[in-house]
Design a protein around this motif. Structure first.
Motif, short mmCIF file in Angstrom:
data_model
loop_
_atom_site.label_atom_id
_atom_site.label_comp_id
_atom_site.label_asym_id
_atom_site.label_seq_id
_atom_site.Cartn_x
_atom_site.Cartn_y
_atom_site.Cartn_z
N MET A 236 0.83 -1.21 0.00
CA MET A 236 0.00 0.00 0.00
C MET A 236 0.86 1.26 0.00
N LEU A 237 1.91 1.24 0.86
CA LEU A 237 2.77 2.41 0.96
C LEU A 237 3.47 2.68 -0.36
N ARG A 238 3.90 1.54 -0.99
CA ARG A 238 4.58 1.68 -2.28
C ARG A 238 3.64 2.28 -3.30
N LEU A 239 2.40 1.83 -3.22
CA LEU A 239 1.39 2.33 -4.15
C LEU A 239 1.24 3.85 -3.99
N ILE A 240 1.14 4.28 -2.74
CA ILE A 240 0.95 5.71 -2.50
C ILE A 240 2.14 6.49 -3.02
N LEU A 241 3.33 5.96 -2.74
CA LEU A 241 4.53 6.66 -3.21
C LEU A 241 4.54 6.76 -4.72
N ARG A 242 4.17 5.62 -5.36
CA ARG A 242 4.19 5.61 -6.82
C ARG A 242 3.21 6.65 -7.36
N ARG A 243 2.05 6.70 -6.73
CA ARG A 243 1.05 7.65 -7.20
C ARG A 243 1.52 9.09 -6.99
N LEU A 244 2.25 9.29 -5.90
CA LEU A 244 2.75 10.65 -5.64
C LEU A 244 3.79 11.04 -6.69
N VAL A 245 4.61 10.05 -7.10
CA VAL A 245 5.61 10.33 -8.13
C VAL A 245 4.90 10.63 -9.45
N ASP A 246 3.80 9.89 -9.70
CA ASP A 246 3.01 10.13 -10.91
C ASP A 246 2.47 11.55 -10.96
N LEU A 247 2.37 12.14 -9.77
CA LEU A 247 1.82 13.50 -9.67
C LEU A 247 2.68 14.50 -10.43
N ILE A 248 3.99 14.23 -10.48
CA ILE A 248 4.91 15.23 -11.04
C ILE A 248 4.60 15.54 -12.51
N PRO A 249 4.54 14.52 -13.39
CA PRO A 249 4.22 14.87 -14.78
C PRO A 249 2.84 15.52 -14.91
N THR A 250 1.88 15.05 -14.12
CA THR A 250 0.54 15.65 -14.19
C THR A 250 0.63 17.14 -13.89
N LEU A 251 1.34 17.45 -12.82
CA LEU A 251 1.44 18.85 -12.42
C LEU A 251 2.20 19.68 -13.46
N LEU A 252 3.18 19.06 -14.06
CA LEU A 252 3.94 19.78 -15.09
C LEU A 252 3.02 20.15 -16.26
N VAL A 253 2.19 19.21 -16.64
CA VAL A 253 1.24 19.48 -17.72
C VAL A 253 0.27 20.59 -17.30
N VAL A 254 -0.24 20.46 -16.06
CA VAL A 254 -1.18 21.48 -15.59
C VAL A 254 -0.49 22.84 -15.55
N ALA A 255 0.74 22.87 -15.01
CA ALA A 255 1.46 24.14 -14.88
C ALA A 255 1.65 24.78 -16.26
N THR A 256 2.05 23.96 -17.22
CA THR A 256 2.29 24.50 -18.55
C THR A 256 0.99 25.02 -19.17
N THR A 257 -0.07 24.22 -19.04
CA THR A 257 -1.35 24.65 -19.60
C THR A 257 -1.81 25.95 -18.96
N VAL A 258 -1.72 26.00 -17.64
CA VAL A 258 -2.16 27.20 -16.94
C VAL A 258 -1.34 28.41 -17.36
N PHE A 259 -0.04 28.18 -17.48
CA PHE A 259 0.84 29.28 -17.90
C PHE A 259 0.40 29.82 -19.26
N ILE A 260 0.16 28.89 -20.19
CA ILE A 260 -0.22 29.34 -21.54
C ILE A 260 -1.58 30.03 -21.51
N ILE A 261 -2.52 29.43 -20.80
CA ILE A 261 -3.88 30.01 -20.79
C ILE A 261 -3.88 31.40 -20.17
N THR A 262 -3.17 31.56 -19.05
CA THR A 262 -3.20 32.87 -18.41
C THR A 262 -2.55 33.93 -19.31
N ARG A 263 -1.60 33.50 -20.14
CA ARG A 263 -0.99 34.46 -21.07
C ARG A 263 -1.92 34.72 -22.25
#
Lengths: 539, 319
Positions: B1-28
């Motif tokens: 279970m712990l490994r699962l949570i960690l893996r999902r948290l690592v998965d968060l990074i690319p998701t956030l990068l995509v969100v950050a980039t999209t938000v950056f472009i949209i706000t501009r």
């Protein structure tokens, strides 16, 4: 977001109708509102002022920072005015400049040095970095230089330096002679603040403002409210109120609901159907007076068909301003405006009203033909969303009376200001509001130096007008003489046909009947305690 | 279970990068110059140009983007143009307010929605069932802004029982916060409440026809235990999914409710920032909301395994 905004419009309509219905069901058949008149009588009936209580005022926008050099909205400056004082201020009717922190002042012959004598009994409110010490001439120098150099909005322009002459005397040295300096000094951005607090708090000073005013900061609840309490060492009359709370309610209908339910005692900026809701309620008063905001249609002087004066004259004659104002402001709140200056300004000259041509579609058609467009033409009318009603009626009138197809371009503020400032809008409707000194209207909107700014977005350039506008601030501080010059300016502008003047907007404030001595001012500023007024609660 | 949570948290990074980039472009891409909006009509082009410079808007887009990502890595969401304060602190100040409102609304929605759905399912086609279904249809379709104002007109203006707007403050006593909380939480709870009732009903209807429920009844278990213990647990899975979605959107700021009731939460912050072109705040809050979404989804996934041990998340995606 768009869906949300659409929803908001629908919501406004539905709720106001419901509110009116509920008000009607309540059977509250009250006398009509006083419209700013008759308050004197009520005052007499109200009896001796009572001390105590907290006045709750609803503001229509959220105050983000109260730092005098960083604030951007009028609602923020209204809170600032309760906490701090400027050197001078406008009288309640805006007719003259009166002493505040400065007791007297003189202007040098070359109008480049203003010397102020300061009040001797002024103390700052205690804060984290000082314990309520006495205000000095050094504080005035610090605050005004800070405003003149660091304020993003340049609330003190053209000041070269501030000199401390003695313990209670300062001199402002100007870059150029300027008769309109005092008007600028009345701005909430130019209150006097203690350096220790500014430097101590840094970026947080906007939430911990300290000044010399009747109330001091108690609590700044982000996005919710600002609570102030009576300042013990205030130099002016002792405030009757224990405190004031400014509540931010951005939805206009909910603001009115909050007033009716007793959450707040005063609502500012009452518009549209909410006027009727407040007027109907027997526990409330609606006070209105013509304000300092005008609306107009700007006509491009350099490009397109409106380059021709005949075309501009035709357009001006083809717009039935009275009908437009009645259509847009069905519930009241505006009147026809004649001049590019509000009536509340001392520069206003009502004798000029007669020289503004009346609505005459026949003659307009003839003029347009003389201008070379007998069959009309296509053009664009730029507005921001809130002025679409004005644009719709104006465009319809131009179509009906002149066969001019004005496509309404609804853009948001940033785009609007960009297009207009660059002189790319053939026609546009916008509003202007500033200090009562005519310089802040006429210079800003008609001097050729302002071409490239939003004010002179139509590119108006008349060297005669420029000369008079320059003289009006550089030659004399005598109001009568200046008024005469501004009169001449307005006459020339009228002859050149630069604007179609549309509405002169009211300032409307709703309040509980127990709120006494609350002054509704044409510039929408809120002063709760000074030599002229001292608000109290009669309950 | 712990490994699962960690893996999902690592998965968060690319998701956030995509969100950050999209938000950056949209706000501009939002039309309008933030500097012009910030300074208002009386500013000269000179002042606007200076403001643009000081906001870093004159830099090439890619440099702005690198700056933005660089600060983001250090946990810096930037400084608000309007508030002149760090965006993260603006968010953290408001998040508890939104959390309080959402939790209350969710509690109301769950306490009323789920029992209503269960009773509906167990008494299918009864008068009760029809009433609940009609009410829930009304609830799902009712615009919050209308309901909010109606509640205020009746309970605040007409009866004078509850305050119309604002949040109150603890310094005025606990009661002040509670009274301010009632109307917005009711308004915010209607849609989730109705959704929960409908989902619970349909999901329960499926479950109570299954053999193991018949067995339970045949064993002589009391109907109460059959329904609330045996049936409900298995009917929970779809409900959890919906609940996760509802909570995520509430925590992102109940935009309409907060605006109508002047509730100082995330929703108001975002709306105000969009209106004032405070793109730094828009960027920051959208990113924050994205993180909340992902975390809540993770939490829901974990809850699946608790409710239904047959769900094995670690094998997800592998067959």
């Amino acid at each position: 977001m768009r869906k949300f905004l659409k929803g908001k419009a629908l919501f406004s309509a539905v709720t106001v109708v419901s509110m009116l219905a509920l008000a009607a069901c309540g059977g509250q058949s009250s006398a009509p509102a006083q419209d700013g008149k008759g308050t004197g009588q009520e005052q007499a009936a109200a009896g001796e002022p009572k001390d105590g209580g907290v006045l709750k005022i609803g503001l229509s926008s959220t105050a983000k920072t109260l730092d005098p050099i960083a604030y951007t909205g009028a609602y923020e400056s209204n809170i600032i005015r309760s906490i701090g004082d400027t050197l001078v201020r406008y009288s309640g009717d805006l007719s003259k400049i009166e002493p505040s922190l400065a007791t007297e002042w003189k202007v040098s012959d070359d109008m480049k040095v203003y010397t102020f004598k300061l009040r001797d009994n002024v103390y700052f409110q205690p804060g984290k970095y000082q314990d309520g010490r006495k205000m000095t001439a050094e504080d005035v120098k610090y605050s005004l230089e800070r405003s003149s150099k660091q304020s993003a909005l340049k609330r003190l322009r053209g000041v070269q330096s501030v000199e401390v002459i003695s313990e209670n005397e300062v001199a402002l040295h100007l870059e150029q002679p300027n008769a309109a300096l005092l008007a600028m000094l009345t701005d909430g951005g130019n209150i006097v603040v203690p350096r220790e607090e500014v430097e101590g708090w840094g970026d947080q000073f906007g939430q911990h403002l300290i000044g010399t005013g009747p109330f001091q900061m108690d609590k700044f609840n982000q996005d919710d409210s600002v609570a102030l309490k009576r300042a013990d060492k205030y130099w002016g009359p002792k405030p009757h109120l224990d405190g004031v709370e400014f509540k931010f309610i951005t939805d206009a209908n909910m603001m009115t609901n909050a007033l009716r339910s007793g959450d707040i005692d005063v609502v500012t900026d009452v518009k549209g159907q909410n006027r009727a809701v407040i007027e109907k309620d027997q526990n409330l008063n609606l006070q209105t007076k013509p304000g300092l905001s005008i609306e107009y249609m700007g006509l491009n002087q350099n490009e397109g068909p409106t380059k021709d004066k005949k075309v501009r004259e035709a357009i001006r004659m083809a717009v039935d301003v009275e009908g437009l104002v009645k259509g847009v402001f069905k519930w009241g709140g505006a009147e026809k405006s004649y001049l590019p200056l509000p009536k509340a300004s001392w520069g206003y000259d009502s004798s000029l009203e007669a020289s503004v041509p009346a609505f005459d579609p026949q003659k307009a058609k003839q003029l347009l033909a003389e201008g070379g467009y007998p069959d009309g033409f296509k053009t664009e009318l730029y507005v921001i969303a809130s002025r679409v009603p004005q644009a719709t009626i104006a465009a319809q009138q131009l179509k009906d009376n002149l066969n001019i197809d004005a496509e309404i371009k609804t853009v948001e503020w940033g785009t609007f200001s960009d297009v207009v400032a660059k002189g790319k809008a053939p026609l546009y409707i916008m509003g202007w509001s500033w200090y009562p000194d005519p310089d802040f209207f006429l210079y800003q909107m008609f001097h050729s130096k302002q071409i490239g700014s939003l004010g002179n977005g139509y590119g108006y350039n008349n060297p005669e007008v420029d000369k008079l506008l320059d003289r009006a601030t550089a030659e004399t501080t005598d109001e009568a003489k200046r008024k005469e010059m501004y009169g001449q300016v307005m006459k020339m502008i009228n002859d050149d046909v630069v604007h179609v003047e549309l509405g002169l907007l009211d300032v409307a404030t709703g309040m509980k009947k127990y709120v006494e001595d609350y002054q509704v001012r044409a510039d929408s500023s809120i002063f709760l305690v000074n030599e002229e007024t001292n608000v109290w609660l009669n309950k | 279970m712990l490994r699962l949570i960690l893996r999902r948290l690592v998965d968060l990074i690319p998701t956030l990068l995509v969100v950050a980039t999209t938000v950056f472009i949209i706000t501009r891409m939002i039309p309008g110059d933030p500097a012009a909006v910030l300074l208002g009509p009386q500013a000269s082009p000179d002042e606007i140009a200076k403001m643009r410079e000081s906001l870093g808007l004159n830099q090439p887009m890619y440099l702005q983007y690198i700056d933005f990502l660089g600060s983001l890595l250090q946990g810096d969401l930037g400084t608000s143009l309007g508030y002149h304060q760090p965006v993260l602190s603006l968010i953290l100040e408001r998040f508890p307010n939104t959390l309080l409102l959402s939790v209350c609304a969710l509690a109301i929605a769950l306490l009323i929605g789920i029992p209503a759905g269960i009773i509906s399912a167990t008494k299918q086609y009864s008068a009760w069932d029809y009433t609940v279904m009609i009410l829930s249809l009304v609830g799902v379709s009712m615009p919050i802004f209308w309901l909010g104002v109606m509640l205020v007109l009746y309970f605040s203006v007409h009866l004078g029982w509850l305050p119309a707007t604002g949040m109150g403050s603890l310094s005025e006593g606990f009661g002040s916060v509670i009274t301010h909380l009632v109307l917005p939480s009711i308004a915010l709870s209607t849609i989730p409440m109705a959704t929960f009732a409908r989902i619970t009903r349909s999901s329960m209807l499926e479950v109570i026809r299954q053999d193991y429920i018949k067995t339970a009844r045949a064993k002589g278990l009391r109907e109460f235990f059959v329904v609330w213990k045996h049936a409900l647990k298995n009917a929970m899975t779809p409900l959890l999914t919906v609940m996760g979605m509802q909570i995520s959107s509430m925590l992102g700021g109940a935009v309409l409710t907060e605006t109508i009731f002047s509730w100082p939460g995330m929703g108001r912050l975002v709306v105000d920032a969009i209106e004032n072109r405070d793109f730094v705040v828009v960027q920051g809050t959208v990113l924050f909301i994205a993180v909340i979404f992902v975390l809540i989804n993770l939490l829901v996934d974990i809850l699946y395994t608790v409710v239904n041990p047959r769900v094995n998340l670690s094998n997800k995606g592998e067959g």
